[in-house]
Scaffold this active site. Structure first.
Site, PDB file in Angstrom:
ATOM      1  N   ASN A  12      50.315  42.077  33.756  1.00 20.39           N
ATOM      2  CA  ASN A  12      48.954  42.904  35.030  1.00 20.39           C
ATOM      3  C   ASN A  12      50.265  42.479  36.402  1.00 20.39           C
ATOM      4  OD1 ASN A  12      46.383  40.622  36.390  1.00 20.39           O
ATOM      5  ND2 ASN A  12      46.603  42.560  37.229  1.00 20.39           N
ATOM      6  N   ASN A  67      43.170  43.644  46.156  1.00 23.59           N
ATOM      7  CA  ASN A  67      42.745  44.693  44.729  1.00 23.59           C
ATOM      8  C   ASN A  67      43.996  46.032  44.853  1.00 23.59           C
ATOM      9  OD1 ASN A  67      41.800  42.493  42.486  1.00 23.59           O
ATOM     10  ND2 ASN A  67      40.234  43.328  43.641  1.00 23.59           N
ATOM     11  N   CYS A  76      43.092  34.891  41.115  1.00 27.10           N
ATOM     12  CA  CYS A  76      43.657  35.964  40.790  1.00 27.10           C
ATOM     13  C   CYS A  76      45.495  34.739  39.601  1.00 27.10           C
ATOM     14  CB  CYS A  76      44.751  36.503  41.198  1.00 27.10           C
ATOM     15  SG  CYS A  76      45.784  37.600  40.013  1.00 27.10           S
ATOM     16  N   GLY A  77      45.017  34.422  38.442  1.00 24.42           N
ATOM     17  CA  GLY A  77      45.609  33.624  37.667  1.00 24.42           C
ATOM     18  C   GLY A  77      46.868  33.930  37.447  1.00 24.42           C
ATOM     19  N   ASN A 164      36.667  33.483  40.749  1.00 23.23           N
ATOM     20  CA  ASN A 164      36.048  34.414  40.097  1.00 23.23           C
ATOM     21  C   ASN A 164      34.845  34.920  39.693  1.00 23.23           C
ATOM     22  OD1 ASN A 164      38.536  35.337  41.915  1.00 23.23           O
ATOM     23  ND2 ASN A 164      39.710  36.267  40.510  1.00 23.23           N
ATOM     24  N   GLU A 216      38.519  44.876  35.197  1.00 27.18           N
ATOM     25  CA  GLU A 216      38.678  44.187  36.552  1.00 27.18           C
ATOM     26  C   GLU A 216      38.615  44.779  37.646  1.00 27.18           C
ATOM     27  OE1 GLU A 216      41.970  41.100  38.501  1.00 27.18           O
ATOM     28  OE2 GLU A 216      42.721  42.708  37.275  1.00 27.18           O
ATOM     29  N   ARG A 217      37.181  43.951  38.452  1.00 26.71           N
ATOM     30  CA  ARG A 217      36.192  44.231  39.369  1.00 26.71           C
ATOM     31  C   ARG A 217      37.533  44.871  40.512  1.00 26.71           C
ATOM     32  NH1 ARG A 217      34.233  39.446  43.269  1.00 26.71           N
ATOM     33  NH2 ARG A 217      36.062  38.849  42.957  1.00 26.71           N
ATOM     34  N   CYS A 225      44.037  40.051  32.595  1.00 26.09           N
ATOM     35  CA  CYS A 225      43.738  39.174  33.791  1.00 26.09           C
ATOM     36  C   CYS A 225      43.544  37.641  33.290  1.00 26.09           C
ATOM     37  CB  CYS A 225      42.136  39.425  34.333  1.00 26.09           C
ATOM     38  SG  CYS A 225      41.432  39.105  35.659  1.00 26.09           S
TER      39      CYS A 225
END
Length: 319
Positions: A12, A67, A76-77, A164, A216-217, A225
């Site tokens: 990611n 994003n 966001c991990g 989230n 992912e949105r 994610c």
């Protein structure tokens, strides 16, 4: 001139911009425009998002993540691990705190999850199953392994925020095309998910081992994610046989991480452990208003790239 680090957590990938060290002072609109311009994989640098590192009054630093479509995520991990590494190395300490939109979170450097991979652990919280926390319009106050009629009648989902918004479906096999279709449809269902939602399919591989893939949105299908892997670990622990308090191996298309679910009374918390790999460091000359930019300098971190490829190869053997 803007300096940044291209980095990734489980594939990611992000552009990390340190606004503290470089004394940048972007406006909100400039942060959004930078994400739209630089994240584009055809005309920009290419990434899933931009991590902005800012000063904080309550922690060593603040993280904001935009994003690729210019929207801001609550958390966001995978990105938090990258920011954790940046601040830990900058501060010369093994444990610090990072302020996120919803909480101040503990981050630390921990034992390697794979040989040669510096590993960082981040707290994923707060966790809530209340549908209002996503938000989500549903007939019950919680959606626990429920059919969402407007979305799909052949799947069941558990909804939760971490913070989230996520909906998780445990499936026998992951069909990437169906996941993408479901993810797109969910994010068009504004009557159900007014702020959009992340959609994940989870396959239980073994005791304390799962495979997760996510739509992912604001991004689309991703290699991984972080908050989705954390949420999926929790859901598969509740409805499966994962152990509370033990590392759960989470395989993803970008590699693997470990997640640990803890429970105190009725409150869950999750720790996400994984890489924070630097791909390259760079400088670019940019005109945000004109939407133009050019490379000025770029230093590739080849050893880190090669080491992570070994982890990916190993992860592929675990499916």
């Amino acid at each position: 001139m803007i300096e940044f680090i291209k980095c990734h957590g489980s594939g990611n990938d992000f552009i990390l911009i340190d606004e503290i060290t470089n004394e940048y002072a972007f406006s909100e609109e400039e942060r959004r425009e930078l994400a739209l311009l630089l994240c584009d994989r055809e005309t920009g640098v290419g990434s899933d998002g931009i991590l902005y590192v800012l000063k904080s009054d309550v922690a060593e630093a603040q993280m904001r993540m935009f994003n690729s479509d210019g929207t801001e995520a609550e958390m966001c991990g995978n990105g938090l691990r990258c920011v954790a590494r940046h601040i830990i190395e900058k501060e010369g300490r093994s444990r610090v705190q990072i302020e996120t939109q919803k909480a101040v979170l503990n981050v630390e450097q921990v034992e390697h999850i794979f040989k040669g991979i510096d590993t960082f652990a981040v707290s994923i919280e707060p966790v809530s199953f209340e549908i209002d926390s996503l938000p989500m319009n549903f007939e019950k106050s919680e959606a626990m392994d429920e059919v969402i009629p407007e979305l799909a009648r052949d799947l069941t989902f558990t909804a939760l925020s971490v913070p989230n918004p996520h909906i998780i479906s445990i499936v026998n096999n992951i069909n990437e095309e169906k996941l993408e279709q479901t993810g797109k449809k969910a994010n068009d269902l504004l009557t159900v998910f007014p702020r959009g939602v992340n959609v994940s399919f989870v396959k239980i591989l073994d005791h304390n081992k799962i495979f997760v893939q996510t739509y992912e949105r604001g991004v689309g299908l991703t290699n991984a994610c972080g908050t989705a892997m954390s949420a999926s670990t929790l859901v598969s622990t509740i409805f499966g046989s994962n152990d509370i308090g033990e590392p759960i191996v989470v395989i993803n298309k970008g590699g693997l991480v470990n997640c640990v679910v803890n429970k105190e009374e009725r409150r869950y918390s999750i720790q996400l452990r994984g890489n924070a790999t630097y791909v390259y460091s760079a400088e670019i000359e940019i005109d945000i208003a004109a939407k133009e930019w050019e490379w000025k300098d770029k230093k590739t971190h080849q050893l880190e790239i090669d080491t992570y490829e070994e982890l990916k190869k190993y992860a592929a053997t675990q499916l």
